[in-house]
Motif scaffolding. Structure first.
Motif, PDB file in Angstrom:
ATOM      1  N   SER A 114    -105.988 -73.522  25.505  1.00  0.00           N
ATOM      2  CA  SER A 114    -104.702 -74.163  25.799  1.00  0.00           C
ATOM      3  C   SER A 114    -104.684 -74.544  27.272  1.00  0.00           C
ATOM      4  O   SER A 114    -105.281 -73.862  28.107  1.00  0.00           O
ATOM      5  CB  SER A 114    -103.532 -73.227  25.482  1.00  0.00           C
ATOM      6  OG  SER A 114    -103.553 -72.097  26.320  1.00  0.00           O
ATOM      7  N   GLN A 115    -104.013 -75.633  27.557  1.00  0.00           N
ATOM      8  CA  GLN A 115    -103.869 -76.073  28.939  1.00  0.00           C
ATOM      9  C   GLN A 115    -102.694 -77.021  29.041  1.00  0.00           C
ATOM     10  O   GLN A 115    -102.214 -77.547  28.034  1.00  0.00           O
ATOM     11  CB  GLN A 115    -105.143 -76.759  29.448  1.00  0.00           C
ATOM     12  CG  GLN A 115    -105.506 -78.042  28.710  1.00  0.00           C
ATOM     13  CD  GLN A 115    -106.867 -78.567  29.117  1.00  0.00           C
ATOM     14  OE1 GLN A 115    -107.833 -77.837  29.155  1.00  0.00           O
ATOM     15  NE2 GLN A 115    -106.931 -79.847  29.414  1.00  0.00           N
ATOM     16  N   GLN A 116    -102.248 -77.212  30.261  1.00  0.00           N
ATOM     17  CA  GLN A 116    -101.179 -78.173  30.503  1.00  0.00           C
ATOM     18  C   GLN A 116    -101.786 -79.567  30.442  1.00  0.00           C
ATOM     19  O   GLN A 116    -102.745 -79.860  31.139  1.00  0.00           O
ATOM     20  CB  GLN A 116    -100.537 -77.944  31.874  1.00  0.00           C
ATOM     21  CG  GLN A 116     -99.321 -78.799  32.132  1.00  0.00           C
ATOM     22  CD  GLN A 116     -98.147 -78.434  31.243  1.00  0.00           C
ATOM     23  OE1 GLN A 116     -97.906 -77.272  30.966  1.00  0.00           O
ATOM     24  NE2 GLN A 116     -97.407 -79.428  30.792  1.00  0.00           N
ATOM     25  N   ASP A 150     -96.155 -83.533  30.835  1.00  0.00           N
ATOM     26  CA  ASP A 150     -95.473 -82.300  30.455  1.00  0.00           C
ATOM     27  C   ASP A 150     -95.770 -81.913  29.004  1.00  0.00           C
ATOM     28  O   ASP A 150     -94.899 -81.450  28.279  1.00  0.00           O
ATOM     29  CB  ASP A 150     -93.967 -82.432  30.705  1.00  0.00           C
ATOM     30  CG  ASP A 150     -93.289 -81.083  30.812  1.00  0.00           C
ATOM     31  OD1 ASP A 150     -93.942 -80.114  31.252  1.00  0.00           O
ATOM     32  OD2 ASP A 150     -92.113 -80.989  30.433  1.00  0.00           O
ATOM     33  N   GLN A 151     -96.995 -82.130  28.581  1.00  0.00           N
ATOM     34  CA  GLN A 151     -97.422 -81.770  27.233  1.00  0.00           C
ATOM     35  C   GLN A 151     -98.312 -80.528  27.285  1.00  0.00           C
ATOM     36  O   GLN A 151     -99.044 -80.315  28.250  1.00  0.00           O
ATOM     37  CB  GLN A 151     -98.238 -82.915  26.602  1.00  0.00           C
ATOM     38  CG  GLN A 151     -97.480 -84.197  26.370  1.00  0.00           C
ATOM     39  CD  GLN A 151     -96.732 -84.184  25.075  1.00  0.00           C
ATOM     40  OE1 GLN A 151     -97.271 -83.845  24.033  1.00  0.00           O
ATOM     41  NE2 GLN A 151     -95.471 -84.547  25.122  1.00  0.00           N
ATOM     42  N   LEU A 152     -98.245 -79.724  26.265  1.00  0.00           N
ATOM     43  CA  LEU A 152     -99.157 -78.607  26.089  1.00  0.00           C
ATOM     44  C   LEU A 152    -100.302 -79.116  25.226  1.00  0.00           C
ATOM     45  O   LEU A 152    -100.067 -79.719  24.172  1.00  0.00           O
ATOM     46  CB  LEU A 152     -98.436 -77.451  25.395  1.00  0.00           C
ATOM     47  CG  LEU A 152     -99.279 -76.227  25.050  1.00  0.00           C
ATOM     48  CD1 LEU A 152     -99.809 -75.581  26.321  1.00  0.00           C
ATOM     49  CD2 LEU A 152     -98.454 -75.238  24.247  1.00  0.00           C
ATOM     50  N   THR A 165    -101.278 -81.997  20.870  1.00  0.00           N
ATOM     51  CA  THR A 165    -100.329 -81.861  21.959  1.00  0.00           C
ATOM     52  C   THR A 165     -98.934 -81.641  21.397  1.00  0.00           C
ATOM     53  O   THR A 165     -98.622 -82.070  20.280  1.00  0.00           O
ATOM     54  CB  THR A 165    -100.285 -83.104  22.866  1.00  0.00           C
ATOM     55  OG1 THR A 165     -99.909 -84.244  22.080  1.00  0.00           O
ATOM     56  CG2 THR A 165    -101.613 -83.344  23.561  1.00  0.00           C
ATOM     57  N   PRO A 172     -94.747 -81.250  23.242  1.00  0.00           N
ATOM     58  CA  PRO A 172     -93.975 -81.177  24.477  1.00  0.00           C
ATOM     59  C   PRO A 172     -93.856 -79.708  24.899  1.00  0.00           C
ATOM     60  O   PRO A 172     -93.620 -78.837  24.068  1.00  0.00           O
ATOM     61  CB  PRO A 172     -92.603 -81.742  24.101  1.00  0.00           C
ATOM     62  CG  PRO A 172     -92.841 -82.520  22.849  1.00  0.00           C
ATOM     63  CD  PRO A 172     -93.996 -81.865  22.152  1.00  0.00           C
ATOM     64  N   SER A 173     -94.036 -79.427  26.185  1.00  0.00           N
ATOM     65  CA  SER A 173     -94.013 -78.039  26.630  1.00  0.00           C
ATOM     66  C   SER A 173     -92.604 -77.473  26.677  1.00  0.00           C
ATOM     67  O   SER A 173     -92.425 -76.259  26.583  1.00  0.00           O
ATOM     68  CB  SER A 173     -94.670 -77.907  28.010  1.00  0.00           C
ATOM     69  OG  SER A 173     -93.862 -78.506  28.987  1.00  0.00           O
ATOM     70  N   ALA A 201     -90.909 -77.122  29.141  1.00  0.00           N
ATOM     71  CA  ALA A 201     -90.680 -76.512  30.447  1.00  0.00           C
ATOM     72  C   ALA A 201     -89.981 -77.492  31.369  1.00  0.00           C
ATOM     73  O   ALA A 201     -90.188 -78.686  31.291  1.00  0.00           O
ATOM     74  CB  ALA A 201     -92.013 -76.081  31.060  1.00  0.00           C
TER      75      ALA A 201
END
Length: 102
Positions: free
Chosen positions: A22-24, A28-30, A94, A96-97, A99
């Motif tokens: 996992s990464q950013q 602003d998507q995971l 992906t 959306p995070s 955050a």
């Protein structure tokens, strides 16, 4: 869960490795990646694997990846696949995070 189970099934007759990262991602998507060292995907069928009722498995229904794509897209994400280097495949998705931007 479907991507992990598919990866494990692709490696059932060989020793293999399932890797989840996992990464950013951008915007602003995971970004989540699920890689296996299994049998891989037939290159000529790569554009069909997310279609409903398409399967590469003798006992498959062809619904798992179609449902996975539908769920991810309904939450603002997307999913795609890349052939592994040598063996296997990597599925990326992906979401959306959620955050707040820093």
């Amino acid at each position: 869960m479907n991507l992990m189970l598919n990866g494990l099934e692709a490696m059932k007759n060989t020793a293999g490795e399932l890797t989840i990262r996992s990464q950013q991602g951008p915007n602003d998507q995971l970004l989540i990646s699920v890689s296996d060292t299994g049998v891989g995907l037939p290159a000529e069928k790569a554009d069909q694997i997310f279609d409903a009722f398409f399967t590469t498995k003798a006992e498959g229904t062809g619904m798992g990846l179609a449902i996975t794509r539908s769920i991810l897209e309904s939450h603002g994400g997307r999913v795609w696949v890349a052939a592994g280097s040598g063996r296997g495949a990597t599925f990326h998705f992906t979401l959306p995070s959620g955050a707040d931007p820093v």
